[in-house]
Design a protein around this motif. Sequence first.
Motif, PDB file in Angstrom:
ATOM      1  N   ASP A  32      -1.272  -5.181  -4.061  1.00 23.45           N
ATOM      2  CA  ASP A  32      -1.357  -5.273  -2.605  1.00 23.45           C
ATOM      3  C   ASP A  32       0.003  -5.702  -2.073  1.00 23.45           C
ATOM      4  N   ILE A  33       0.385  -5.162  -0.935  1.00 27.91           N
ATOM      5  CA  ILE A  33       1.615  -5.575  -0.271  1.00 27.91           C
ATOM      6  C   ILE A  33       1.253  -5.916   1.166  1.00 27.91           C
ATOM      7  N   VAL A  34       1.577  -7.136   1.571  1.00 25.87           N
ATOM      8  CA  VAL A  34       1.233  -7.667   2.887  1.00 25.87           C
ATOM      9  C   VAL A  34      -0.247  -7.384   3.177  1.00 25.87           C
ATOM     10  N   THR A  35      -1.095  -7.770   2.260  1.00 31.68           N
ATOM     11  CA  THR A  35      -2.563  -7.689   2.315  1.00 31.68           C
ATOM     12  C   THR A  35      -3.140  -6.277   2.287  1.00 31.68           C
ATOM     13  N   ALA A  36      -2.343  -5.245   2.179  1.00 30.45           N
ATOM     14  CA  ALA A  36      -2.858  -3.875   2.110  1.00 30.45           C
ATOM     15  C   ALA A  36      -2.797  -3.372   0.669  1.00 30.45           C
ATOM     16  N   HIS A  37      -3.892  -2.779   0.209  1.00 28.39           N
ATOM     17  CA  HIS A  37      -3.907  -2.182  -1.136  1.00 28.39           C
ATOM     18  C   HIS A  37      -2.978  -0.969  -1.135  1.00 28.39           C
ATOM     19  N   VAL A  38      -2.008  -0.954  -2.057  1.00 29.40           N
ATOM     20  CA  VAL A  38      -1.053   0.152  -2.094  1.00 29.40           C
ATOM     21  C   VAL A  38      -1.154   0.999  -3.348  1.00 29.40           C
ATOM     22  N   GLY A  39      -1.935   0.563  -4.342  1.00 34.24           N
ATOM     23  CA  GLY A  39      -2.092   1.364  -5.542  1.00 34.24           C
ATOM     24  C   GLY A  39      -2.370   0.518  -6.753  1.00 34.24           C
ATOM     25  N   LEU A  48       7.357  -1.673  -9.392  1.00 30.32           N
ATOM     26  CA  LEU A  48       8.621  -1.430  -8.677  1.00 30.32           C
ATOM     27  C   LEU A  48       8.541  -0.171  -7.819  1.00 30.32           C
ATOM     28  N   ASP A  49       7.898   0.872  -8.326  1.00 26.17           N
ATOM     29  CA  ASP A  49       7.755   2.115  -7.570  1.00 26.17           C
ATOM     30  C   ASP A  49       6.917   1.891  -6.310  1.00 26.17           C
ATOM     31  N   LEU A  50       5.817   1.157  -6.435  1.00 24.68           N
ATOM     32  CA  LEU A  50       4.980   0.859  -5.266  1.00 24.68           C
ATOM     33  C   LEU A  50       5.750   0.030  -4.247  1.00 24.68           C
ATOM     34  N   MET A  51       6.566  -0.903  -4.728  1.00 28.40           N
ATOM     35  CA  MET A  51       7.383  -1.712  -3.825  1.00 28.40           C
ATOM     36  C   MET A  51       8.420  -0.853  -3.099  1.00 28.40           C
ATOM     37  N   ARG A  52       9.074   0.065  -3.832  1.00 31.52           N
ATOM     38  CA  ARG A  52      10.052   0.958  -3.206  1.00 31.52           C
ATOM     39  C   ARG A  52       9.393   1.817  -2.132  1.00 31.52           C
ATOM     40  N   ARG A  53       8.210   2.342  -2.417  1.00 30.65           N
ATOM     41  CA  ARG A  53       7.487   3.163  -1.438  1.00 30.65           C
ATOM     42  C   ARG A  53       7.169   2.382  -0.170  1.00 30.65           C
ATOM     43  N   ALA A  54       6.998   1.058  -0.310  1.00 31.81           N
ATOM     44  CA  ALA A  54       6.700   0.208   0.845  1.00 31.81           C
ATOM     45  C   ALA A  54       7.964  -0.282   1.536  1.00 31.81           C
ATOM     46  N   GLY A  55       9.132   0.158   1.051  1.00 35.82           N
ATOM     47  CA  GLY A  55      10.391  -0.226   1.680  1.00 35.82           C
ATOM     48  C   GLY A  55      11.009  -1.484   1.119  1.00 35.82           C
ATOM     49  N   LEU A  56      10.500  -1.964  -0.007  1.00 37.08           N
ATOM     50  CA  LEU A  56      11.051  -3.164  -0.646  1.00 37.08           C
ATOM     51  C   LEU A  56      11.968  -2.741  -1.789  1.00 37.08           C
TER      52      LEU A  56
END
Length: 78
Positions: A32-39, A48-56
């Motif tokens: 989860d990133i900022v309370t939203a499920h991202v994968g 790291l890939d999920l974080m990059r997709r979220a702009g981190l």
Amino acid sequence: MSEPRPETRGHAAHVVVHPVTDADEDPFRRVDIVTAHVGVAHDLEDVLDLMRRAGLDDGDLDDPRLVEWQGGGPEVWH
């Protein structure tokens, strides 16, 4: 670092990596990133890939202000 997406702008970015789920012998961890499920992640590169997709783009997986590891740290995948 790229401009954060609107859903993370103005917030301290916070990534939560949940405990391992053993689904049909293919373990993964929900992210989860900022309370939203991202994968889901099967390893550190997936996180790291999920974080990059979220702009981190400059995410430090060892920074407890950024990443909360639940049910074990970054070395736990089974």
